[in-house]
Write an enzyme that holds these catalytic residues in place. Structure first.
Site, mmCIF file in Angstrom:
data_model
loop_
_atom_site.group_PDB
_atom_site.id
_atom_site.type_symbol
_atom_site.label_atom_id
_atom_site.label_comp_id
_atom_site.label_asym_id
_atom_site.label_seq_id
_atom_site.Cartn_x
_atom_site.Cartn_y
_atom_site.Cartn_z
ATOM 1 N N HIS A 46 0.905 -1.107 0.061
ATOM 2 C CA HIS A 46 0.050 -0.088 0.053
ATOM 3 C C HIS A 46 0.783 1.145 -0.063
ATOM 4 O O HIS A 46 0.561 2.126 0.716
ATOM 5 C CB HIS A 46 -0.947 -0.010 1.121
ATOM 6 C CG HIS A 46 -1.835 -1.272 0.977
ATOM 7 N ND1 HIS A 46 -3.309 -1.048 0.794
ATOM 8 C CD2 HIS A 46 -1.582 -2.461 1.195
ATOM 9 C CE1 HIS A 46 -3.810 -2.323 0.501
ATOM 10 N NE2 HIS A 46 -2.816 -3.281 0.761
ATOM 11 N N HIS A 50 -1.889 3.733 -4.778
ATOM 12 C CA HIS A 50 -2.171 2.083 -5.025
ATOM 13 C C HIS A 50 -3.242 1.758 -5.144
ATOM 14 O O HIS A 50 -4.438 2.406 -4.556
ATOM 15 C CB HIS A 50 -1.279 1.426 -3.895
ATOM 16 C CG HIS A 50 -1.906 1.766 -2.379
ATOM 17 N ND1 HIS A 50 -1.613 2.906 -1.842
ATOM 18 C CD2 HIS A 50 -2.987 1.167 -1.846
ATOM 19 C CE1 HIS A 50 -2.479 3.037 -0.672
ATOM 20 N NE2 HIS A 50 -3.165 1.974 -0.584
ATOM 21 N N ASP A 52 -6.421 -1.052 -3.537
ATOM 22 C CA ASP A 52 -6.862 -1.621 -2.487
ATOM 23 C C ASP A 52 -7.557 -2.870 -3.194
ATOM 24 O O ASP A 52 -8.656 -2.356 -3.786
ATOM 25 C CB ASP A 52 -7.586 -1.156 -1.338
ATOM 26 C CG ASP A 52 -6.975 -0.461 -0.303
ATOM 27 O OD1 ASP A 52 -5.605 -0.133 -0.601
ATOM 28 O OD2 ASP A 52 -7.427 0.055 0.537
ATOM 29 N N HIS A 56 -7.819 -7.062 0.954
ATOM 30 C CA HIS A 56 -7.324 -6.318 1.795
ATOM 31 C C HIS A 56 -8.207 -6.166 3.212
ATOM 32 O O HIS A 56 -7.781 -6.053 4.327
ATOM 33 C CB HIS A 56 -7.195 -4.955 1.381
ATOM 34 C CG HIS A 56 -6.439 -3.919 2.314
ATOM 35 N ND1 HIS A 56 -5.281 -3.916 2.980
ATOM 36 C CD2 HIS A 56 -6.917 -2.501 2.502
ATOM 37 C CE1 HIS A 56 -5.094 -2.856 3.821
ATOM 38 N NE2 HIS A 56 -6.340 -2.107 3.534
ATOM 39 N N HIS A 165 -13.779 0.859 3.418
ATOM 40 C CA HIS A 165 -13.120 -0.414 2.801
ATOM 41 C C HIS A 165 -14.449 -1.306 2.427
ATOM 42 O O HIS A 165 -14.304 -1.572 1.435
ATOM 43 C CB HIS A 165 -12.158 -0.847 3.740
ATOM 44 C CG HIS A 165 -10.617 -0.214 3.885
ATOM 45 N ND1 HIS A 165 -10.033 0.132 4.841
ATOM 46 C CD2 HIS A 165 -9.941 0.102 2.790
ATOM 47 C CE1 HIS A 165 -8.980 0.819 4.362
ATOM 48 N NE2 HIS A 165 -8.848 0.671 3.089
#
Ligand code: ZN
Length: 213
Positions: A46, A50, A52, A56, A165
Site C-alpha cells: 500500500h 496504490h 486496494d 485487503h 473499505h
C-alpha cells in the site's frame, strides 16, 4: 491528447501510512559487468498511489489479480470537494449534491478530490480528509467500477467504522488510494490506473493518469 499524472512520486522520501514498512530504494551492485545501475526496492503493498483489492479488508475475498483490468481503464468522474471548508470527511450528502446534476452511469469510476491534494503529500498528516461510512455505502449502491481518493487511506485515521473499505471491497469495487489531484479540475476524464501484476496479494502500487481526448 493531454495526459495528467495523478500518481505520487516514489523515492526514499515518500511518506507511508503509519505502520506500513518504509519505501527503500538502493543501488544493488550484484552485476556491475552487465549494468551501470541496478536497484533494489523494498516496499509495502500500500505504498504511494496504490490499489486496494477486496482481500485487503474482506476475509476470503478476491485478490488483486482477480479484478478485471477493465475496472482500471475507462470513463471517470473527478468530484472536487477541496473548496468545502470545515469538512473532515466526504459525506453522503456532499456526494448527492455533486451527483444530482451529473448523469452517473453504471460502470463509471469516481475519484474524490479533497483538501488533501491542496496540502500536498510531502509528509503524512493524521487529519486527512476521508470517506464517510454512509457515503461509502452510497457509492457501493451506485454500481461504480472503482473509487479513488487523495489520501493514503480511504477511512479515518484510527477510525472504527470500516465501511469505507468494506462497503466497496465486498462488492468487488477496487479502491485507489494516494492520488494527487492538485492539478485536476472537476469533470469527466478517461482513467488509466493499472496496478503491478502481483498475484495473490491485497494491493499494489499503480501508475494513475487521467486522459483528456
Ligand atoms: Zn490501501
Amino acid at each position: 491528447m493531454k495526459i495528467i499524472d495523478i500518481s505520487l512520486p516514489l523515492n526514499n522520501s515518500t511518506p507511508v501510512y503509519p505502520g506500513n514498512i518504509p519505501l527503500s530504494i538502493s543501488i544493488h551492485h550484484a552485476m556491475p559487468e552487465y549494468a551501470t545501475q541496478l536497484s533494489s526496492i523494498t516496499l509495502g503493498s500500500h505504498t504511494g498511489t496504490h490499489i486496494d483489492a477486496p482481500a485487503h479488508a474482506v476475509a476470503g475475498a478476491l485478490t488483486l489479480d482477480k479484478i478485471p483490468l477493465s475496472n482500471f481503464i475507462g470513463p471517470c468522474w473527478v468530484l472536487d470537494f477541496s473548496k468545502e471548508d470545515g469538512n473532515k470527511s466526504v459525506t453522503k450528502e456532499m456526494l448527492e449534491n455533486k451527483l444530482k446534476d451529473k448523469n452517473i452511469e453504471k460502470g463509471e469510476r469516481i475519484l474524490l478530490k479533497t483538501k488533501n491534494s491542496l496540502r500536498g503529500f510531502k509528509e503524512f498528516y493524521d487529519d486527512y480528509v476521508y470517506l464517510d461510512g454512509d457515503a461509502a455505502d452510497y457509492l457501493g449502491s451506485l454500481s461504480v467500477l472503482l473509487v479513488g481518493i487523495d489520501a493514503l487511506s480511504i477511512k479515518a485515521r484510527g477510525g472504527s467504522d470500516h465501511r469505507p473499505h468494506t462497503s466497496l471491497l465486498a462488492k468487488n469495487i477496487p479502491i485507489v488510494e494516494g492520488l494527487d489531484l492538485v492539478s485536476v479540475k472537476e469533470g469527466k476524464y478517461e482513467l488509466v490506473c493499472l496496478p503491478l501484476n502481483f498475484t495473490d496479494i491485497d494491493g499494489a502500487p499503480a501508475r494513475a493518469v487521467l486522459i483528456i481526448p
